[in-house]
Every structure is written in structure tokens, then in C-alpha cells.
Design an enzyme around this catalytic site. Structure first.
Site, PDB file in Angstrom:
ATOM      1  N   SER A  14       0.819  -1.209   0.000  1.00 15.06           N
ATOM      2  CA  SER A  14       0.000   0.000   0.000  1.00 15.06           C
ATOM      3  C   SER A  14       0.858   1.266   0.000  1.00 15.06           C
ATOM      4  O   SER A  14       1.726   1.419  -0.840  1.00 15.06           O
ATOM      5  CB  SER A  14      -0.959  -0.053   1.180  1.00 15.06           C
ATOM      6  OG  SER A  14      -2.091   0.692   0.885  1.00 15.06           O
ATOM      7  N   LYS A  25       4.183   2.154  -2.272  1.00 13.21           N
ATOM      8  CA  LYS A  25       4.538   3.318  -3.110  1.00 13.21           C
ATOM      9  C   LYS A  25       5.984   3.709  -2.784  1.00 13.21           C
ATOM     10  O   LYS A  25       6.808   3.952  -3.672  1.00 13.21           O
ATOM     11  CB  LYS A  25       3.620   4.515  -2.825  1.00 13.21           C
ATOM     12  CG  LYS A  25       2.102   4.247  -2.960  1.00 13.21           C
ATOM     13  CD  LYS A  25       1.294   5.505  -2.632  1.00 13.21           C
ATOM     14  CE  LYS A  25      -0.087   5.277  -2.046  1.00 13.21           C
ATOM     15  NZ  LYS A  25      -1.131   4.699  -2.834  1.00 13.21           N
ATOM     16  N   TRP A  63      -9.933  -0.066  -5.200  1.00 15.67           N
ATOM     17  CA  TRP A  63      -9.393   1.271  -4.906  1.00 15.67           C
ATOM     18  C   TRP A  63      -7.972   1.431  -5.484  1.00 15.67           C
ATOM     19  O   TRP A  63      -7.589   2.479  -5.965  1.00 15.67           O
ATOM     20  CB  TRP A  63      -9.379   1.451  -3.382  1.00 15.67           C
ATOM     21  CG  TRP A  63      -9.026   2.808  -2.871  1.00 15.67           C
ATOM     22  CD1 TRP A  63      -7.918   3.144  -2.151  1.00 15.67           C
ATOM     23  CD2 TRP A  63      -9.796   4.003  -2.993  1.00 15.67           C
ATOM     24  NE1 TRP A  63      -7.950   4.478  -1.819  1.00 15.67           N
ATOM     25  CE2 TRP A  63      -9.096   5.028  -2.329  1.00 15.67           C
ATOM     26  CE3 TRP A  63     -11.018   4.305  -3.599  1.00 15.67           C
ATOM     27  CZ2 TRP A  63      -9.568   6.338  -2.251  1.00 15.67           C
ATOM     28  CZ3 TRP A  63     -11.489   5.610  -3.531  1.00 15.67           C
ATOM     29  CH2 TRP A  63     -10.766   6.599  -2.872  1.00 15.67           C
ATOM     30  N   HIS A 123      -7.823  -5.752   0.408  1.00 11.23           N
ATOM     31  CA  HIS A 123      -6.566  -5.006   0.544  1.00 11.23           C
ATOM     32  C   HIS A 123      -5.809  -5.534   1.757  1.00 11.23           C
ATOM     33  O   HIS A 123      -6.222  -5.314   2.897  1.00 11.23           O
ATOM     34  CB  HIS A 123      -6.943  -3.533   0.735  1.00 11.23           C
ATOM     35  CG  HIS A 123      -5.773  -2.592   0.745  1.00 11.23           C
ATOM     36  ND1 HIS A 123      -4.922  -2.467  -0.312  1.00 11.23           N
ATOM     37  CD2 HIS A 123      -5.345  -1.716   1.687  1.00 11.23           C
ATOM     38  CE1 HIS A 123      -4.008  -1.547  -0.034  1.00 11.23           C
ATOM     39  NE2 HIS A 123      -4.245  -1.078   1.180  1.00 11.23           N
TER      40      HIS A 123
HETATM   41  C1  GTR Z   1      -5.581   4.443   1.443  1.00 11.62           C
HETATM   42  C2  GTR Z   1      -4.981   5.277   0.351  1.00 11.62           C
HETATM   43  C3  GTR Z   1      -4.229   4.393  -0.579  1.00 11.62           C
HETATM   44  C4  GTR Z   1      -3.341   3.401   0.144  1.00 11.62           C
HETATM   45  C5  GTR Z   1      -3.908   2.917   1.455  1.00 11.62           C
HETATM   46  C6  GTR Z   1      -2.942   2.270   2.445  1.00 11.62           C
HETATM   47  O1  GTR Z   1      -6.399   5.150   2.275  1.00 11.62           O
HETATM   48  O2  GTR Z   1      -6.006   5.930  -0.302  1.00 11.62           O
HETATM   49  O3  GTR Z   1      -3.503   5.169  -1.503  1.00 11.62           O
HETATM   50  O4  GTR Z   1      -2.084   3.898   0.322  1.00 11.62           O
HETATM   51  O5  GTR Z   1      -4.511   3.914   2.156  1.00 11.62           O
HETATM   52  O6  GTR Z   1      -1.798   2.676   2.588  1.00 11.62           O
HETATM   53  O7  GTR Z   1      -3.392   1.346   3.124  1.00 11.62           O
END
Ligand code: GTR
Length: 432
Positions: free
Chosen positions: A272, A276, A363, A413
Site C-alpha cells: 500500500s 509506493k 481502490w 486489501h
Molecule cells: C488508502 C490510500 C491508498 C493506500 C492505502 C494504504 O487510504 O487511499 O492510496 O495507500 O490507504 O496505505 O493502506
């Protein structure tokens, strides 16, 4: 018209307009999109054409293009990583010879910033398999909630740094409590990793910078980089993602000094937002042997121009501290960005890259992540390698590709055992 009726009418008109705007997303949080029909045409910047219009046809050309792309990502997306060397001290605070029932040697090492005594150290947790070839290849990755929450061992000190209260009852006043111990153990199958002969090196991402809008004040960005211009609309100062990536390189600095760890076989995994940062670290730091992006989504592996799931505007609005100020100027004109994320992934070449998505995590835009990996291909070709080598989006739970791999698993996720099974095989085949 009676004066009060007049005002009442006006009031209703204003409310109407405001709610209409909210519906179109102008006043509310910027919109996201889950409708494939609305994605529209995709015209991506050409990976192999320089800003001056020169076609890249050789590895020598690519070296120049690579430098140009690194600079473009720094200026426009993540900010410039300060190049100045920082003096570090590596202090071993504990060694446990029989950790995890004798499976591993466990070490805890503080990375101390010699020149910045007010900055707390990065606390690194290391497990080295006992019955494996030395030096051991390494899986490295930052964790979300402190070393104590990824290890099953109860004597790992609780992190004392800022943690997000939103995580649940596991923190009080932004500090971890005992309840968070082992909370994300499931995401780090340490035993399995060790039994396969890999060491694990992890640290809490909040040790480098606490993940909130003013977190930079107590992290590395308070002393490195021009914080006075922090996040101005045009500035190219580094953001939190840049800082976390920088921290990963400092952990690499440590790994290079530890004879039990093979610094030339470090696989960097990030999930996540940390995914990045892992990709950004991997492209800047070529000591890192391979990179794994687990559901890194917007600003990670997913194409920015593909208007699906989270958008550039949305991520910049929800997390203004992550990226550079200039990135926000592209919120409403993503097509003007001089780069897109396939070009970031291409900067990992010729090293192995794994991009993973989850079907229940729209997402992050699984298709956009797949396309990011796919369009990195020409860079791998320049090295005589096949990147992904397939062009059709694979079925669920199918790992595809060669030097670049991809899967879209079922589920939400997260980081699961399925993901790790693929990463271990990927590392066995391409890094060992
Ligand atoms: C979310 C965000 C994503 C992702 C995620 C995470 O809220 O929108 O870009 O980075 O968090 O880090 O779990």
C-alpha cells in the site's frame, strides 16, 4: 416579494447548488471511479522517447533517459531526495541466539543519526535463519504499526513513536499499547520466510516520519531538505513517501555492514502506501536487488492517467503530506503530468519486479497496476530480458510473467499467505 420569503428562497437556492456540487464532487472529497465505461482513452507518455524527442534505442540512450525520468519523478511526484550523506551509527541493542524456538538469531539494531541527536533512531528488527547458508538473502520491508506488532515474540519492546489512533483500541493518545502486540503478525509469516532460507529485516515506517500532515516536524524531513517551503504549490520538496524511501536506503546501509546478511540479494517488499515508497526506494537505490509492490495503487504501480479507483486528486487531498507540492497542481490535469507510473516501474529494470493486486481492492485499480507492469516492458527488452511477457490480464490467483511478475488474488486489501507464496517463489527463481 416579502423580504423573509425572499431570503428563504435564496437560502434554498444556495443549499440546492451546494448539494448539486457535492454530488459532482466539487465541494466534497474529490471523486473516484469504479465504472470501467467511464475510464476513457488512455494516452501514456512514451517510455522510450526523451523530453527532447529523441528515441531511445540502446542501453546507453536508456541510461540518459533513466536519469531524466528519475528527475521528472522527483520534481513532479515524490520530491527531491536530499543527496547529502548522513552520518549513522548502528547500535545493536539486543541479540537473541535462540529466537522463535531456535529457528533464528534475532537482532535489534538502532540506526542512530549522529548529527541529529534530537531525531529518534530507526529501530530495526532482524531475524536471520540459523540453519541456512550465510550470508542469507533478505526480505526487507517497513511495517505499519511497530516491530512489536509484526513479531510473535513478546519481548520485543513496544514502539514508543506516534501511531495512528484510527487503527483501533490498540493505541491511546497516538501511542501503541500492549493490545497491538502481534496485531499484524499474519502479514509477516516470519517462520515460513526463515525456513525458506531468507532473513527478515523490518522497521516501523513511523520511525522515519509519523504518517500525518505535520509528522514531518518530528521526522527526517525536519532536518533534511528545505522544510521552509514545505508543500508549497510549486515546490519539489520531498514528501513523506520520499522520506520513507530514504529510510529504506538507510536500512540498506546497515545491511551492508552485517556479515550475516547478503546485501546483494535484498528483496524489498512494501504494501500500500509503503509499497509506493518501496518502488520509489527501489528505483533510486540500485543496491536493492528486487522490488515487490503489494497493492501500492495510486502513486505506486497503478497508472495515474487511468481514471479508476483512487485518483491523483483524491490521494493528494486525503494525504497532502505524501507527495510533493507540485503533484497537486496536476489534480485536475493528470494528462499534463510529464510521467506516468509505468515509467517508474521501468526504472527497476533490469532487476526483478513483482506487482500484486487484489480483486477486492478496486481502490488500488488492479487493471491499472497490471498495465503499469505491462508497459514497463520496453526497458526490460533493452537488457535482453522479458518483463511480464503476457499482455492479457490474468485470471484470479494466477501469477504470470518473467522478470516482471503480476497477480490479482481474491480477497481484500491486505498481505496474505498467497501473496508471500508467490514472493518466495519469485525470490527463489530470480534473486538467489
Ligand atoms: C488508502 C490510500 C491508498 C493506500 C492505502 C494504504 O487510504 O487511499 O492510496 O495507500 O490507504 O496505505 O493502506
Amino acid at each position: 416579494m416579502n423580504r423573509s420569503i425572499h431570503w428563504l428562497l435564496l437560502y434554498f437556492l444556495v443549499i440546492q447548488a451546494a448539494t448539486a456540487q457535492t454530488r459532482t464532487g466539487v465541494l466534497a472529497e474529490p471523486v473516484y471511479n469504479y465504472d470501467e465505461a467511464k475510464v476513457g482513452d488512455l494516452t501514456l507518455p512514451d517510455l522510450l522517447r526523451t523530453t527532447a524527442g529523441k528515441q531511445v534505442t540502446s542501453r546507453a540512450d536508456w541510461a540518459a533517459r533513466r536519469a531524466e525520468l528519475l528527475q521528472l519523478f522527483a520534481e513532479n511526484v515524490y520530491g527531491k531526495t536530499p543527496a547529502q550523506p548522513v552520518r549513522l551509527q548502528f547500535q545493536t541493542t539486543s541479540i537473541q541466539q535462540n529466537a522463535l524456538n531456535g529457528l533464528a538469531i534475532r537482532k535489534q539494531v538502532s540506526i542512530v543519526f549522529t548529527d541529529y541527536p534530537k531525531l529518534p533512531p530507526i529501530e530495526v528488527l532482524i531475524y536471520v535463519p540459523k540453519n541456512a547458508a550465510k550470508p542469507a538473502p533478505v526480505f526487507m520491508g517497513l511495517n505499519f504499526c511497530g516491530n512489536h506488532c509484526v513479531s510473535p515474540e513478546a519481548d520485543i519492546p513496544l514502539s514508543t513513536r506516534w501511531v495512528d489512533n484510527a487503527i483501533g483500541e490498540v493505541s491511546v493518545n497516538n501511542r501503541a499499547t500492549e493490545k497491538s502486540r502481534g496485531m499484524q503478525e499474519r502479514r509477516w509469516p516470519i517462520d515460513t520466510i526463515l525456513k525458506r532460507g531468507y532473513a527478515l529485516v523490518t522497521a516501523y515506517y513511523g520511525d522515519i516520519e509519523p504518517d500525518h500532515k505535520t509528522g514531518w516536524r518530528s521526522g527526517i524531513r525536519s532536518v533534511l531538505g528545505d522544510t521552509a517551503r514545505y508543500n508549497g504549490p510549486q515546490d519539489s520538496q520531498w514528501g513523506a513517501i520520499g522520506a520513507w524511501a530514504w529510510g529504506m536506503s538507510r536500512i540498506m546501509d546497515y545491511i551492508q555492514t552485517d556479515p550475516a546478511l547478503d546485501a546483494r540479494r535484498v528483496v524489498l517488499m512494501g504494501h500500500s502506501r509503503i509499497g509506493k515508497a518501496a518502488v520509489w526506494a527501489g528505483v533510486q537505490d540500485e543496491r536493492i536487488a528486487a522490488v515487490i509492490s503489494n497493492e501500492s495503487g495510486e502513486g505506486g504501480a497503478a497508472l495515474s492517467r487511468r481514471w479508476y479507483g483512487e485518483t491523483v486528486e483524491r490521494v493528494n487531498t486525503s494525504f497532502p503530506h505524501w507527495f510533493t507540492g507540485r503533484y497537486k497542481t496536476f489534480n485536475q490535469r493528470v494528462a499534463d503530468l510529464p510521467v506516468d507510473q509505468h515509467e517508474l516501474l521501468a526504472l527497476v529494470a533490469p532487476r526483478p519486479l513483482y506487482v500484486a493486486s487484489a480483486d477486492g481492492d478496486q481502490w488500488s485499480d488492479p487493471k491499472g497496476e497490471f498495465m503499469g507492469a505491462l508497459y514497463a516492458e520496453p526497458a526490460y527488452k533493452l537488457y535482453g530480458k522479458t518483463g511480464l511477457g503476457v499482455t492479457t490480464f490474468p485470471g484470479l490467483n494466477q501469477s504470470v510473467g518473467q522478470t516482471v511478475r503480476y497477480h490479482n488474488r481474491t480477497g481484500k486489501h491486505d498481505v496474505t499467505n498467497y501473496d508471500w507464496a508467490q514472493y518466495l517463489r519469485f525470490a527463489d527463481e530470480l534473486v538467489r
